[in-house]
Design an enzyme around this catalytic site. Structure first.
Site, short mmCIF file in Angstrom:
data_model
loop_
_atom_site.label_atom_id
_atom_site.label_comp_id
_atom_site.label_asym_id
_atom_site.label_seq_id
_atom_site.Cartn_x
_atom_site.Cartn_y
_atom_site.Cartn_z
N LYS A 1 132.80 54.71 46.81
CA LYS A 1 132.72 53.60 45.86
C LYS A 1 133.16 54.14 44.50
O LYS A 1 132.41 54.91 43.88
CB LYS A 1 131.28 53.11 45.75
CG LYS A 1 130.73 52.39 46.99
CD LYS A 1 129.23 52.21 46.83
CE LYS A 1 128.67 51.17 47.79
NZ LYS A 1 127.17 51.18 47.77
N GLU B 1 126.54 39.25 49.51
CA GLU B 1 127.87 39.66 49.96
C GLU B 1 128.47 38.68 50.94
O GLU B 1 129.44 38.99 51.63
CB GLU B 1 127.80 41.07 50.57
CG GLU B 1 127.34 42.11 49.55
CD GLU B 1 127.54 43.54 50.01
OE1 GLU B 1 127.76 43.78 51.21
OE2 GLU B 1 127.48 44.43 49.14
P1 PGA Z 1 125.30 47.77 46.39
O1 PGA Z 1 125.15 47.89 47.96
O2 PGA Z 1 126.70 47.52 46.04
O3 PGA Z 1 124.37 46.64 46.04
O4 PGA Z 1 124.79 49.06 45.82
C1 PGA Z 1 126.19 48.18 48.83
C2 PGA Z 1 125.80 49.27 49.81
O5 PGA Z 1 124.65 49.74 49.81
O6 PGA Z 1 126.65 49.71 50.58
ZN ZN Z 2 125.02 51.34 51.33
#
Ligand code: PGA
Ligand code: ZN
Length: 426
Positions: free
Chosen positions: A335, A202
């Site tokens: 998300k 990231e």
């Molecule tokens: P991921 O992690 O997108 O790899 O699932 C992001 C998070 O855990 O916030």
């Molecule tokens: Zn997370």
């Protein structure tokens, strides 16, 4: 009215295939969106449909793309793009499984987000304004990763994200500028010690630390070196992502000498860190199978530190309600691809708000130039936005979009700032 729906394979920030959907409306408006992908996924998430096999590491999305073109497209053509709830309900119905197993959550979320963009374009409005109307004028507090660990750095540290927030900043733009100073200060500190080894998934620095706590200490030094007062102007947030190293009430910290803690020990460790570092938010402090641990931790830290559910809540309204009622968390991570439609993700946020919980709209570790989530944060009035670090253009595209929105709002713009770190609730 939807005239055409196109699915295509594009590529994400890890160089892996992903699904893009494009909707064309009768009047000529077009909306387009790209599905992101996680690496540390919760077991309750919508399925990210992958082809498997040897090619492209098994990550190809041929079936998901075919589902957009052959199953979803014929079902949506002729429908009203402005009726997001009805479109998303149709996607849920077409799929027929709770996890979007048949069509793939990556296929459905790309279409769901593309529909929102098309509807906004048809009205000649930016998406945030289309979603939030006149009331949408608050820019979220950015939560930005400085060191990346866990599944995003081959397990180099157990804790996944070492992040900062800038509650002392006056605006979204100022928070980003402060973050840039801290990010560079952290890089200089690592370089001085010969520990600068590039960046993780990231964009946060790849952590060459002896243990998890050294990263915390280094983060405080970076905040100070950048000229900010830790805690007051710039504070620390963690995503422990504990489901990655804990299950059945046992937590194995491979990078802290391989020691194994039970739920109580894990809580003690985090309380110890909370007492010695300016930490204001902890995500997934315990594993997704440890709701009692979540509730015990939240009882002890409520009012001084947000407890955020990511893998634990998977943006699911039902889980949010249960967590609120048992006092297991005070914030939900949102998300959209964890659920597979915008309407279901929005329902999780509405459920959280109804119980006085706060919320953070979040990107995934696998991302693209798609900036939909920034519009969701402003349009839905979510107080925080989490997009990874402060490098790599799939991250910067989102931060830069926030700058444009703040500018478009002009003197009507508000900044969530310190208030984003407050949650009420049970
Ligand atoms: P991921 O992690 O997108 O790899 O699932 C992001 C998070 O855990 O916030
Ligand atoms: Zn997370």
């Amino acid at each position: 009215t939807i005239h055409k729906v196109i699915g295509r394979r594009v590529w994400d920030s890890r160089g892996r295939p992903t699904v893009e959907a494009e909707l064309h409306l009768e009047g000529g408006a077009i909306g387009r969106a790209i599905a992101p992908a996680g690496a540390s996924t919760g077991t309750g998430e919508a399925i990210d449909l992958r082809d498997g096999g040897d090619r492209l590491g098994g990550h190809d999305v041929g079936q998901a793309v075919r589902n957009v073109n052959a199953v979803i497209a014929p079902a949506l053509v002729g429908r009203d793009a402005a009726d997001q709830a009805a479109l998303d309900a149709r996607l849920v119905e077409l799929d027929g499984t709770p996890e979007k197993r048949r069509l793939g959550g990556n296929a459905t979320i790309a279409v769901s987000m593309a529909a929102a963009h098309a509807a906004a374009a048809a009205r000649g409005l930016p998406l945030w304004r289309h979603l939030g109307g006149e009331e949408a004028c608050t820019l979220p507090l950015p939560e930005i990763q400085i060191f990346g660990g866990g599944a995003h750095a081959a397990g180099r540290l157990d804790i996944q994200d070492f992040l900062i927030v800038c509650p002392g900043a006056e605006s979204f733009g100022e928070a980003l500028a402060w973050t840039a100073e801290v990010y560079f200060a952290a890089g200089r500190l690592l370089a001085e010690r010969g520990l600068l080894k590039g960046v993780a998934d990231e964009g946060g620095y790849w952590p060459e630390f002896a243990g998890n706590e050294e990263a915390l200490a280094m983060l405080v030094r970076a905040i100070e070196r950048a000229g900010f007062r830790p805690g007051e102007q710039v504070a620390i947030a963690l995503d422990v992502a504990a489901s990655q190293f804990g299950r059945n009430g046992r937590y194995r910290l491979a990078r802290d000498g391989g020691r194994e803690l039970d739920t109580g020990g894990m809580i003690e460790l985090l309380l110890d860190w909370l007492g010695r570092y300016p930490i204001v938010s902890i995500e997934d402090p315990l594993a997704e199978d440890d709701p009692q641990g979540f509730a015990a931790f939240t009882r002890q830290v409520r009012g001084r530190c947000l407890v955020v559910g990511d893998d634990f809540l998977v943006s699911d309204a039902g889980r949010v309600r249960a967590a609120a009622q048992s006092g297991a968390c005070t914030a939900v991570l949102l998300k959209p691809n964890q659920r597979g439609t915008l309407t279901e993700t929005r329902a999780a946020w509405d459920a959280a708000r109804a119980y006085g919980m706060t919320g953070i709209v979040s990107a995934r570790s696998g991302e693209s130039e798609d900036v939909t989530i920034v519009h969701l944060a402003v349009g839905w009035g979510a107080p925080q936005l989490k997009v990874g670090s402060f490098s790599r253009s799939e991250r910067m595209a989102k931060w830069n979009e926030g700058i444009r929105i703040e500018e478009a709002l002009g003197n009507r713009a508000r900044f969530a700032g310190r208030e984003a770190l407050v949650a009420g609730g049970a």
